[in-house]
Scaffold this active site. Sequence first.
Site, PDB file in Angstrom:
ATOM      1  N   CYS A  61      45.876  36.414  44.688  1.00 34.93           N
ATOM      2  CA  CYS A  61      44.705  37.374  44.501  1.00 34.93           C
ATOM      3  C   CYS A  61      44.934  37.233  42.865  1.00 34.93           C
ATOM      4  O   CYS A  61      45.054  36.399  42.061  1.00 34.93           O
ATOM      5  CB  CYS A  61      44.893  38.415  45.180  1.00 34.93           C
ATOM      6  SG  CYS A  61      46.560  39.356  44.949  1.00 34.93           S
ATOM      7  N   GLU A  62      44.408  38.531  42.331  1.00 31.17           N
ATOM      8  CA  GLU A  62      44.540  38.869  40.874  1.00 31.17           C
ATOM      9  C   GLU A  62      45.651  38.546  40.444  1.00 31.17           C
ATOM     10  O   GLU A  62      45.991  38.008  39.254  1.00 31.17           O
ATOM     11  CB  GLU A  62      43.807  40.196  40.576  1.00 31.17           C
ATOM     12  CG  GLU A  62      43.881  40.432  39.230  1.00 31.17           C
ATOM     13  CD  GLU A  62      42.908  41.596  38.600  1.00 31.17           C
ATOM     14  OE1 GLU A  62      42.707  41.679  37.426  1.00 31.17           O
ATOM     15  OE2 GLU A  62      42.418  42.479  39.674  1.00 31.17           O
TER      16      GLU A  62
END
Length: 291
Positions: A197-198
């Site tokens: 994810c980020e």
Amino acid sequence: MLSKRLFDTDCDFDSISASVSTLSFDSTPVKANDIMSVMTPNIKRSRFPDDDEDSGLGMDDHITLTPSLTKSAKRQRTENDNSTCSKRPKLCTDIKDVVTKLEENDDFIADGSRLHTLPTITGKHSDLKSITPQTLADVVNGEYDDVISDYKIIDCRYPYEFEGGHVRGAENMYLHETILTLLQQPTKDKQIIIFHCEFSSERGPKMLRFLRSKDRELNKENYPSLNFPEVYLLDSGYKAFFNEQADLCDPVSYRPMLHSDHSEDLRHFRVKSKSWTAGEKRRYARKAMRF
């Protein structure tokens, strides 16, 4: 690590403790009898090459003791009746061997069939196998094509983040129900999946664990087999990858989750993802009440 209580007796494998799941994020106990009852002939031949349809497994109900049996034969019959392992020695050995192998060496993939293909590092999540941005770049650039048959990069960020820049070839899957579609797809030998994810601190790891849990549930009658036994987490997520490998991002950009122009999008996708999770919890609660 597994408690040695699992193997206090030599062959009592009618049930495998749910603690086996700690090796690879599982929550579903496995019953040895269930495994044998649902295996197709092809699976039996591949996992138990010495046992065929006439091997005698499960044939005890058709044996009738008569007075003509010798004392040694009767003793052998009694010993067989009291020993699960004597009926299915290969099953007991296989499961115990895999558990021991995974316990002693975590370099094996989750089904115990071989070592991990990619080099791993100690990341933020000790229960997951993490790789560096450079390793992911090598995968994208084909450096591992000779040892893996296929790979998937699963980006668990929200759509507006994904559209603002992602790893080349990545798929956007931010909902649990979308992750489940992976288990409906054909699988290949030596296929790997890489989640992120980020920052790979919450969404990515949660989705990875969710896939592993559902994969175990799907294959519970054939432990330790999995559709996807080799799964990785990109350490430090897309942000780190973009900082090091921007030329492999499409478009060459990075849009953070907390971008000021997407506050409404953030609220929308958070609600959407949480509503599905809440529905899953209610479904499992109803299922538990039936028992």
